[in-house]
Design a protein around this motif. Structure first.
Motif, PDB file in Angstrom:
ATOM      1  N   ASP A   1       7.715  -0.128   3.050  1.00  9.58           N
ATOM      2  CA  ASP A   1       9.163  -0.251   3.205  1.00  9.58           C
ATOM      3  C   ASP A   1       9.546  -1.685   3.554  1.00  9.58           C
ATOM      4  OD1 ASP A   1      10.239   2.675   3.073  1.00  9.58           O
ATOM      5  OD2 ASP A   1       8.446   2.769   4.335  1.00  9.58           O
ATOM      6  N   VAL A   2       8.707  -2.357   4.319  1.00  9.52           N
ATOM      7  CA  VAL A   2       8.866  -3.782   4.593  1.00  9.52           C
ATOM      8  C   VAL A   2       7.505  -4.435   4.396  1.00  9.52           C
ATOM      9  CG1 VAL A   2       9.424  -5.567   6.290  1.00  9.52           C
ATOM     10  CG2 VAL A   2      10.746  -3.443   6.242  1.00  9.52           C
ATOM     11  N   LEU A   3       7.471  -5.462   3.559  1.00 10.27           N
ATOM     12  CA  LEU A   3       6.218  -6.171   3.274  1.00 10.27           C
ATOM     13  C   LEU A   3       6.304  -7.587   3.818  1.00 10.27           C
ATOM     14  CD1 LEU A   3       3.454  -6.361   1.812  1.00 10.27           C
ATOM     15  CD2 LEU A   3       4.721  -7.107  -0.236  1.00 10.27           C
ATOM     16  N   ILE A   4       5.355  -7.942   4.677  1.00 11.91           N
ATOM     17  CA  ILE A   4       5.265  -9.285   5.239  1.00 11.91           C
ATOM     18  C   ILE A   4       4.097  -9.993   4.553  1.00 11.91           C
ATOM     19  CG2 ILE A   4       5.099 -10.675   7.343  1.00 11.91           C
ATOM     20  CD1 ILE A   4       7.447  -8.741   7.397  1.00 11.91           C
ATOM     21  N   GLU A   5       4.387 -11.086   3.845  1.00 15.01           N
ATOM     22  CA  GLU A   5       3.352 -11.852   3.145  1.00 15.01           C
ATOM     23  C   GLU A   5       3.507 -13.342   3.473  1.00 15.01           C
ATOM     24  OE1 GLU A   5       1.439 -10.322  -0.877  1.00 15.01           O
ATOM     25  OE2 GLU A   5       3.583 -10.621  -1.095  1.00 15.01           O
ATOM     26  N   PRO A   6       2.979 -13.775   4.598  1.00 14.09           N
ATOM     27  CA  PRO A   6       3.098 -15.194   4.958  1.00 14.09           C
ATOM     28  C   PRO A   6       2.385 -16.081   3.950  1.00 14.09           C
ATOM     29  CG  PRO A   6       1.517 -14.078   6.380  1.00 14.09           C
ATOM     30  CD  PRO A   6       2.208 -13.004   5.585  1.00 14.09           C
ATOM     31  N   VAL A   7       2.930 -17.264   3.722  1.00  8.45           N
ATOM     32  CA  VAL A   7       2.320 -18.218   2.800  1.00  8.45           C
ATOM     33  C   VAL A   7       1.222 -18.976   3.546  1.00  8.45           C
ATOM     34  CG1 VAL A   7       2.693 -20.219   1.317  1.00  8.45           C
ATOM     35  CG2 VAL A   7       4.452 -18.444   1.489  1.00  8.45           C
ATOM     36  N   LEU A   8      -0.022 -18.684   3.168  1.00  5.64           N
ATOM     37  CA  LEU A   8      -1.175 -19.245   3.880  1.00  5.64           C
ATOM     38  C   LEU A   8      -2.130 -19.954   2.927  1.00  5.64           C
ATOM     39  CD1 LEU A   8      -1.755 -16.139   6.170  1.00  5.64           C
ATOM     40  CD2 LEU A   8      -0.958 -18.375   6.937  1.00  5.64           C
ATOM     41  N   THR A   9      -1.602 -20.442   1.825  1.00  8.29           N
ATOM     42  CA  THR A   9      -2.430 -21.082   0.804  1.00  8.29           C
ATOM     43  C   THR A   9      -3.337 -22.190   1.340  1.00  8.29           C
ATOM     44  OG1 THR A   9      -0.684 -20.607  -0.800  1.00  8.29           O
ATOM     45  CG2 THR A   9      -2.398 -22.150  -1.478  1.00  8.29           C
ATOM     46  N   PRO A  10      -2.865 -23.050   2.261  1.00  7.94           N
ATOM     47  CA  PRO A  10      -3.732 -24.147   2.726  1.00  7.94           C
ATOM     48  C   PRO A  10      -4.914 -23.680   3.581  1.00  7.94           C
ATOM     49  CG  PRO A  10      -1.412 -24.589   3.191  1.00  7.94           C
ATOM     50  CD  PRO A  10      -1.522 -23.146   2.829  1.00  7.94           C
ATOM     51  N   TYR A  11      -4.887 -22.411   4.013  1.00  8.70           N
ATOM     52  CA  TYR A  11      -5.903 -21.934   4.951  1.00  8.70           C
ATOM     53  C   TYR A  11      -6.852 -20.967   4.249  1.00  8.70           C
ATOM     54  CZ  TYR A  11      -2.118 -23.549   7.948  1.00  8.70           C
ATOM     55  OH  TYR A  11      -1.128 -24.303   8.520  1.00  8.70           O
TER      56      TYR A  11
ATOM     57  N   ASN B   1      15.439  -6.474   8.359  1.00  6.36           N
ATOM     58  CA  ASN B   1      14.797  -5.369   7.638  1.00  6.36           C
ATOM     59  C   ASN B   1      13.910  -4.550   8.560  1.00  6.36           C
ATOM     60  OD1 ASN B   1      15.968  -6.058   5.173  1.00  6.36           O
ATOM     61  ND2 ASN B   1      14.308  -7.471   4.646  1.00  6.36           N
ATOM     62  N   LEU B   2      13.214  -5.224   9.465  1.00 12.55           N
ATOM     63  CA  LEU B   2      12.344  -4.513  10.407  1.00 12.55           C
ATOM     64  C   LEU B   2      13.173  -3.641  11.351  1.00 12.55           C
ATOM     65  CD1 LEU B   2       9.843  -7.420  11.237  1.00 12.55           C
ATOM     66  CD2 LEU B   2       9.290  -5.285  10.057  1.00 12.55           C
ATOM     67  N   LEU B   3      14.269  -4.183  11.843  1.00 12.21           N
ATOM     68  CA  LEU B   3      15.111  -3.407  12.775  1.00 12.21           C
ATOM     69  C   LEU B   3      15.741  -2.206  12.091  1.00 12.21           C
ATOM     70  CD1 LEU B   3      16.773  -6.299  14.809  1.00 12.21           C
ATOM     71  CD2 LEU B   3      15.070  -4.653  15.621  1.00 12.21           C
ATOM     72  N   LEU B   4      16.021  -2.318  10.783  1.00 10.77           N
ATOM     73  CA  LEU B   4      16.601  -1.198  10.049  1.00 10.77           C
ATOM     74  C   LEU B   4      15.657   0.009  10.029  1.00 10.77           C
ATOM     75  CD1 LEU B   4      18.315  -2.925   6.971  1.00 10.77           C
ATOM     76  CD2 LEU B   4      19.455  -1.659   8.809  1.00 10.77           C
ATOM     77  N   LEU B   5      14.359  -0.245  10.146  1.00  9.23           N
ATOM     78  CA  LEU B   5      13.394   0.864  10.125  1.00  9.23           C
ATOM     79  C   LEU B   5      13.540   1.773  11.331  1.00  9.23           C
ATOM     80  CD1 LEU B   5      10.119  -0.991   9.004  1.00  9.23           C
ATOM     81  CD2 LEU B   5      11.753   0.239   7.576  1.00  9.23           C
ATOM     82  N   THR B   6      14.132   1.250  12.389  1.00 15.89           N
ATOM     83  CA  THR B   6      14.233   2.032  13.645  1.00 15.89           C
ATOM     84  C   THR B   6      15.448   2.951  13.656  1.00 15.89           C
ATOM     85  OG1 THR B   6      15.500   0.283  14.774  1.00 15.89           O
ATOM     86  CG2 THR B   6      13.104   0.157  14.870  1.00 15.89           C
TER      87      THR B   6
END
Length: 253
Positions: free
Chosen positions: A212-222, A247-252
């Motif tokens: 429902d909520v996808l968190i995909e941080p950009v970590l290409t350099p690591y 979006n996260l708060l909407l889940l509650t």
């Protein structure tokens, strides 16, 4: 049925970004009622489910991890070493069992005997977590009951499906987003890692659609083999989560 479930992908050192997400969730007073994790996500998920705060888990990771997985192989030290990980878990989670966790946990690993992905949620805990984190060709498989376990990411690096029917909403934290590496000088380990994630990409994409909520941080350099940027990765994970605060708060609701 639980209200909110949380899925934590594999990713080695990049898994520290999961801790940034967990810090954000704590600040937003969003508490997952069930967690699914694989590899680094399984380690972090177990410690969080065991009652540890994100900052405490970050301290444990930094205290027990060498600068790179290569050093871990050579010295048999570090969070990514099976033997050291066993000791860390034995100390941090002295009651070796899923039933002693404060939050239900699902751990996904790959069984070499049956050539299949397997998910555990009952019984002994520590060997399952170590097996889920055993990167092939880097660490020995872990014998657990009749299973021969290696990194769960080989077949399912983002185990969202095992929470199907277990919760109303799902937050996914995936730290292996594939972006162009053009212009980068890739080391042999980075080539190995990139091939690993390319092979898993189709499965990850299908699993991501279930979130429902996808968190995909950009970590290409690591890369997944170095812990020296742990604080930076933590902050990137935190910011990626806070960027989706609404979006996260909407889940509650």
């Amino acid at each position: 049925m639980a209200d909110i479930g949380l899925v934590l992908s594999g990713g080695g050192a990049r898994g520290v970004a999961h801790l940034g997400l967990l810090q954000a969730l704590d600040e937003l007073q969003i508490k997952p009622q069930v967690i699914s994790g694989v590899s680094a996500g399984a380690v972090i998920g177990a410690l969080y489910a065991g009652g540890y705060k994100p900052a405490q888990i970050l301290h444990i990771a930094k205290e027990h991890s060498p600068m790179s997985v290569v050093a871990a192989v050579i010295t048999s030290g570090g969070l990514f070493s099976p033997e050291i990980l066993k000791k860390v878990l034995a100390k941090a989670l002295p009651h070796d069992g899923f039933e002693f966790l404060k939050i239900p946990l699902y751990v996904t690993a790959t069984d070499l005997n049956s050539c299949s992905s397997v998910t555990f949620s009952k019984g002994l805990l520590n060997d399952v977590i170590v097996g889920s984190s055993a990167v092939p060709a880097v660490f020995e498989p872990i014998l657990h009951q009749h299973y021969l376990l290696v990194d769960g990411g080989v077949l399912n690096d983002f185990p969202v499906d095992c929470l199907s029917g277990q919760c109303r909403k799902i937050i996914g934290s995936h730290v292996n987003k594939l972006l162009s590496s053009e212009g980068m000088n890739l080391t042999r380990l980075q080539v190995l890692e990139r091939c690993f994630h390319l092979a898993a990409a189709e499965k990850v994409t299908s699993q991501a659609r279930l979130c429902d909520v996808l968190i995909e941080p950009v970590l290409t350099p690591y890369n997944m083999f170095e812990m020296k940027y742990a604080d930076e990765i933590f902050e990137i994970g935190y910011q990626a989560a806070m960027d989706q605060k609404e979006n996260l708060l909407l889940l509650t609701y």
